[in-house]
Design a protein around this motif. Structure first.
Motif, PDB file in Angstrom:
ATOM      1  N   SER A 137      20.246  70.164  90.809  1.00 18.34           N
ATOM      2  CA  SER A 137      21.160  69.088  90.433  1.00 18.34           C
ATOM      3  C   SER A 137      22.662  69.798  90.755  1.00 18.34           C
ATOM      4  O   SER A 137      23.528  68.777  90.926  1.00 18.34           O
ATOM      5  CB  SER A 137      21.354  69.029  89.050  1.00 18.34           C
ATOM      6  N   LEU A 141      25.166  67.477  93.641  1.00 17.23           N
ATOM      7  CA  LEU A 141      25.998  67.341  93.173  1.00 17.23           C
ATOM      8  C   LEU A 141      27.334  67.281  93.769  1.00 17.23           C
ATOM      9  O   LEU A 141      28.222  67.074  94.180  1.00 17.23           O
ATOM     10  CB  LEU A 141      25.945  67.763  91.539  1.00 17.23           C
ATOM     11  N   THR A 144      28.017  65.973  97.474  1.00 19.35           N
ATOM     12  CA  THR A 144      28.545  64.515  97.290  1.00 19.35           C
ATOM     13  C   THR A 144      29.199  64.714  97.027  1.00 19.35           C
ATOM     14  O   THR A 144      30.773  63.917  97.764  1.00 19.35           O
ATOM     15  CB  THR A 144      27.388  63.665  96.118  1.00 19.35           C
ATOM     16  N   SER A 145      29.869  66.186  96.320  1.00 23.22           N
ATOM     17  CA  SER A 145      31.327  65.317  95.502  1.00 23.22           C
ATOM     18  C   SER A 145      32.567  66.012  96.418  1.00 23.22           C
ATOM     19  O   SER A 145      33.520  65.636  96.606  1.00 23.22           O
ATOM     20  CB  SER A 145      31.847  66.626  94.449  1.00 23.22           C
ATOM     21  N   VAL A 196      24.431  61.999 101.125  1.00 22.24           N
ATOM     22  CA  VAL A 196      23.482  60.715 100.362  1.00 22.24           C
ATOM     23  C   VAL A 196      22.381  61.624  99.049  1.00 22.24           C
ATOM     24  O   VAL A 196      22.273  60.539  98.092  1.00 22.24           O
ATOM     25  CB  VAL A 196      22.690  59.707 101.102  1.00 22.24           C
ATOM     26  N   HIS A 199      22.789  61.864  94.925  1.00 19.55           N
ATOM     27  CA  HIS A 199      22.496  60.349  94.625  1.00 19.55           C
ATOM     28  C   HIS A 199      21.369  60.108  94.175  1.00 19.55           C
ATOM     29  O   HIS A 199      20.342  59.570  93.344  1.00 19.55           O
ATOM     30  CB  HIS A 199      23.304  59.072  95.179  1.00 19.55           C
ATOM     31  N   ARG A 202      19.206  62.325  91.756  1.00 18.54           N
ATOM     32  CA  ARG A 202      19.371  62.336  90.761  1.00 18.54           C
ATOM     33  C   ARG A 202      18.484  60.553  90.069  1.00 18.54           C
ATOM     34  O   ARG A 202      18.390  60.961  88.429  1.00 18.54           O
ATOM     35  CB  ARG A 202      20.872  62.557  90.141  1.00 18.54           C
ATOM     36  N   MET A 203      18.433  59.692  90.959  1.00 21.85           N
ATOM     37  CA  MET A 203      17.741  58.476  90.301  1.00 21.85           C
ATOM     38  C   MET A 203      16.163  58.830  90.419  1.00 21.85           C
ATOM     39  O   MET A 203      16.145  58.693  89.186  1.00 21.85           O
ATOM     40  CB  MET A 203      18.312  57.234  91.238  1.00 21.85           C
ATOM     41  N   VAL A 246      17.897  52.726  95.093  1.00 22.05           N
ATOM     42  CA  VAL A 246      18.816  53.767  95.436  1.00 22.05           C
ATOM     43  C   VAL A 246      18.513  54.509  96.387  1.00 22.05           C
ATOM     44  O   VAL A 246      19.720  54.351  97.611  1.00 22.05           O
ATOM     45  CB  VAL A 246      19.008  55.211  94.180  1.00 22.05           C
ATOM     46  N   ASN A 250      21.502  53.947  99.683  1.00 22.69           N
ATOM     47  CA  ASN A 250      21.953  54.848 100.617  1.00 22.69           C
ATOM     48  C   ASN A 250      21.791  54.934 101.893  1.00 22.69           C
ATOM     49  O   ASN A 250      22.176  55.166 102.618  1.00 22.69           O
ATOM     50  CB  ASN A 250      21.069  56.567  99.575  1.00 22.69           C
ATOM     51  N   TYR A 253      24.332  52.730 103.635  1.00 26.26           N
ATOM     52  CA  TYR A 253      25.359  53.321 103.582  1.00 26.26           C
ATOM     53  C   TYR A 253      25.600  54.160 104.879  1.00 26.26           C
ATOM     54  O   TYR A 253      26.892  54.730 105.972  1.00 26.26           O
ATOM     55  CB  TYR A 253      25.354  54.571 102.590  1.00 26.26           C
TER      56      TYR A 253
END
Lengths: 319, 551
Positions: A137, A141, A144-145, A196, A199, A202-203, A246, A250, A253
């Motif tokens: 995680s 994360l 992505t951040s 991507v 996201h 985590r989903m 999701v 993505n 995206y």
């Protein structure tokens, strides 16, 4: 295939087409609201009113907006997207190759990112709340951040400048072999994957954890299945609908949101093309690209809806 | 070992079992609570032991410990679970996985939730057998079909191709039993296997389970809160309360000569004396020829229903699930406007739709639901919940409101100390009491009680029924009492309406409805209620066979 599924799918497709039409109206209206028009843009500030009027006549700009809209729409439906003002080139021809390039990049990013995200999600659930879960995680994360340009430049720095494994500039041209192309897009694809990944991961984790509370998961555990088999065989199939949603968002995206990455790696795709022509205020090109992006978004969302319908055994096998 | 030879017939031997869990109360430090206190039990091969007690007694927890399984954060912290001569708690995770689904199988309370909706029934039924490699797929499927036949499932050859949602609840429960039997285990844990079923379905499933146990010589732990049910299948019964053993004995001894007071209370529950009141001259609420449907008139759920409720009396509406009982309540309250017919109240016609009714009409009709915990806002205190109708209907605020709330709490036999508590801090029975107080706060003439005791343990339900009867005496409120439980009906009703597939098939005063001659459906309903008597099941089934042969 049974009737309710066919009906629901037909409904979704019809809705999608309707939505796309509405979007086309919005795009057209949006570009009309902007001050100035094509004639003014072509002739520039020094244009005389007479020459402006002449050009408008010539381009059909003095017709009412709705007639121009249907004219434009008719052209789009027959594959004629108009000509770019800045270069005078046919938009459809220049887009064709670039769209293909963008889809190529998105495809390979997706091929890596989707299975990776889902597998990481499954592993995170298997070791939930343990250090493996937290590490997955955390790393996802973090990736992505970071803004994508930052990741892009980091990748360029390590893999292109320091080690020179991959080119820093992803030029592709006709006559390249698949291997050469893949090597060229390795870095932008990696940057997109990192963006991507979290996201979707985590989903996947959240959706599966949600069904892990179900009685049927307990049933599976009490049959003696191993923890991973329970997750893969009994939890995952029931969590598929939110995951597909999701994944599709993505994917959209990957096609639509690649602008920054394409610019960083100077990749000849749709994003770069759009940015170029926005700076030149080339309205017909912006309209065409906007419409294509909207179509991609809507199409992928329809696919997500349809996949969720087909994944539901209650709809597939009615009573 | 000499010990194991002496216990040759012994399948399961649980010694001094202690089970703990960590709870996280809001705003407090986590603490460890003990769910099961040093309980011991033994089970011979091929025997059935009934575990009985109210919720929180530790029945399921003990049952699952025979598979080394703890639900949620539950841990087995002490004692031994000896199955087939070895302590399974010492076998590690691998050892547990090898015995689950092979030596011990589990039948859950709600088969509808316990089957995976994404897979076909057959795949799930044979899964454990294939996993443990005790048979090939073809053999396992053959065995499953034979079990489907034995459990008298319709279309045994093809039912395995169906998905769980394509099969009814009672059938699913039987498929689940077949699933447990398919791996030919030594022990099956039945965890309330018939509790979620209608009374008319329960009897068939119960008979099927009993036959299957007899013919396969499998041993069973049968967990339930219904003593009458367990008396039909168990050789021995163990009564539990608060995780401790109360009494353990043969079935006959437990139900005929209970030695402990608690067991006695369980055995004699439901016997409330209630003198039937004669209907008055003018009904307070009249439902006249109401027809209602869902899906824009496509699915008719009420067909030409007419019933009357007299002031201060109770009308019980009985029927199995899907008979239209709750829909009748929705039509009366205006939540589902009837397509035809109307509802009269106090001599005037009530608006069909909720939006057409003035506040005064809303106040006069209140509802209490089956699930008390979802009928209350979890973020409001008991005081706010009960005080809300006082503010809304009467504009009573501040100190006067608090005084009235305290009075209401007193009426439902709960102290003033509850006023600042949240629903999560209450037991199931207390939650239902708060819901009763909330409906009383509006000073209604009629309260619709929709299965209000179905989710409660028998003793708690008993208390709620007594409370409702007392309140009726004091407040002169009328009840429309919806239930599927005929024992409840006997103790509370003045008149009864029996519903079947959206129609009222029998209607009248209690003594009239419950006296022969019966129509076929009422007879079926009455004869399906388990009685606390050994051999009742066989008699009831035999009675049915004769009847159908006669037809």
């Amino acid at each position: 295939m049974s009737s309710p599924v066919v009906k629901l799918v037909a409904q979704r497709v019809a809705l999608g087409i309707l939505l796309l039409l509405a979007v086309s109206v919005l795009i057209f209206a949006g570009t009309q609201i902007l001050p100035g028009d094509v004639a003014q843009a072509i002739l520039g500030q020094s244009a005389t009113p007479e020459s402006l009027a002449n050009l408008r006549e010539q381009l059909g700009l003095n017709q009412p907006a709705y007639i121009r809209y249907f004219h434009w729409l008719g052209g789009v439906l027959t594959g004629d997207l108009g000509t770019a003002m800045s270069s005078g080139q046919d938009i459809a021809t220049s887009i064709k190759e670039r769209l293909w390039n963008t889809l190529f990049l998105a495809f390979w990013a997706a091929i890596v990112a989707i299975p990776l995200a889902i597998t990481l999600g499954l592993i995170a659930v298997r070791y939930r709340n343990g250090w493996v879960d937290k590490m997955i995680s955390g790393v996802a994360l973090a990736s992505t951040s970071f803004p994508e340009f930052f990741i892009g430049y980091l990748l360029v720095f390590y893999f292109a400048v320091e080690h020179q494994w991959f080119p820093a500039i992803s030029t592709v041209y006709d006559g390249m072999s698949l291997g050469e192309r893949l090597q060229a897009i390795a870095l932008p694809a990696a940057a997109l994957t990192l963006v991507v990944l979290a996201h979707m991961m985590r989903m996947t984790r959240a959706a599966i954890l949600n069904v892990m509370q179900s009685a049927y998961v307990e049933t599976a555990e009490l049959k003696g299945l191993s923890a991973f088999a329970v997750i893969r065989k009994h939890a995952f199939p029931n969590a598929i609908a939110p995951i597909i949603n999701v994944v599709m968002l993505n994917l959209a995206y990957l096609v639509v949101g690649v602008v920054v990455v394409e610019v960083i790696f100077v990749y000849p795709g749709m994003g770069q093309y759009l940015v170029d022509h926005v700076t030149k205020r080339d309205v017909p090109v912006v309209q065409a690209v906007g419409l294509i992006f909207a179509a991609v978004y809507i199409a992928l969302n329809i696919i997500a809806d349809i996949a969720a319908i087909v994944a539901n055994p209650r709809l597939r096998h009615p009573k | 070992m000499a010990d194991s030879k002496a216990n040759a017939g012994r399948l399961l031997d649980i010694r001094n079992l202690r089970i703990e869990a960590t709870v996280y109360p809001p705003g407090e430090a986590p603490k460890t609570i003990t769910l099961v206190h040093d309980v011991s039990l033994t089970l011979e091969k091929g025997k059935v032991l009934g575990l009985i007690g109210e919720s929180g007694a530790g029945k399921s927890t003990i049952g699952l410990s025979s598979m080394g399984y703890g639900r949620g954060g539950v841990r087995i912290t002490g004692g031994e679970v000896i199955l087939n001569g070895r302590d399974i708690l010492k076998g590690g995770k691998e050892g547990l996985r090898k015995l689950r689904g092979r030596e011990v199988c589990y039948v859950a309370q709600s088969a509808a939730a316990a089957f995976n909706p994404a897979h076909r029934l057959m795949d799930q039924v044979v899964e454990a057998t294939l996993l443990h490699g005790t048979a090939t797929r073809a053999e396992a499927e053959k065995r499953a079909v034979a079990l489907f036949k034995k459990l008298s499932l319709p279309n045994p050859e093809t039912i395995g191709e169906r998905f769980p949602h394509q099969v009814s609840g009672g059938q699913l429960q039987r498929v689940m039993t077949a699933m447990a039997l398919c791996s030919e285990p030594d022990l099956i844990v039945f965890d309330e296997p018939t509790t979620a079923l209608d009374v008319t379905t329960q009897i068939d499933v119960l008979a099927a389970i009993k036959d299957a146990i007899r013919d396969t010589h499998v041993a069973a732990l049968y967990i339930t809160h219904d003593l009458a049910v367990v008396a039909q299948v168990a050789d021995e019964i163990m009564v539990l309360r608060h995780g401790r053993l109360v009494e353990w004995g043969g079935t006959r001894q437990i139900i005929k000569e209970p030695r402990q007071e608690y067991t006695n209370a369980l055995v004699s529950v439901h016997e409330i004396e209630h003198n039937e009141q004669q209907p008055g001259t003018t009904p307070m609420l009249s439902v006249k020829n109401v027809t209602a449907a869902y899906g824009g008139g496509l699915v008719k759920v009420l067909k030409n229903v007419s019933v009357d409720i007299y002031p201060g009396q109770t009308l019980a509406v009985v029927g199995e699930s899907g008979s239209g009982k709750s829909t009748l309540a929705r039509a009366i309250t205006g939540l589902l406007p009837p397509e035809q017919g109307s509802v009269f109240f106090d001599g005037r016609t009530l608006g069909n739709r909720l939006a057409d009714r003035p506040k005064e009409d809303l106040r006069q009709l209140q509802m209490i639901y089956q699930m008390a915990d979802v009928a209350m806002n979890p973020r409001q205190t008991v005081g706010t919940i009960i005080g809300r109708p006082l503010e809304f209907y009467f504009g009573i605020r501040g100190r006067e409101r608090d005084k009235r709330v305290a009075e209401l709490l007193d009426q439902i036999e709960m102290g003033k100390g509850f006023i600042d508590r949240y629903p999560a801090e209450l037991s199931g029975g207390q939650k239902q009491r708060v819901c009763i107080a909330r409906s009383l706060a509006a000073k209604p003439k009629l309260i619709i009680c929709d299965e209000v005791t179905s989710a409660l343990d028998p003793l708690v339900a008993h208390g709620i029924l007594k409370l409702l009867l007392n309140l009726q005496q004091i407040e002169k409120v009328a009840y429309l009492f919806i239930t599927h439980d005929l024992a409840t009906v006997k103790s509370i009703a003045d008149s009864i309406a029996v519903m079947y597939r959206g129609e009222v098939v029998r209607y009248g005063s209690k003594s009239k409805v419950l006296a022969p001659p019966f129509d076929a459906y009422t007879d079926l309903l009455l004869s399906s209620v388990p009685e606390m008597e050994i051999g009742w099941l066989e008699k009831a089934i035999a009675g049915r066979r004769m009847e159908s042969a006669g037809n």
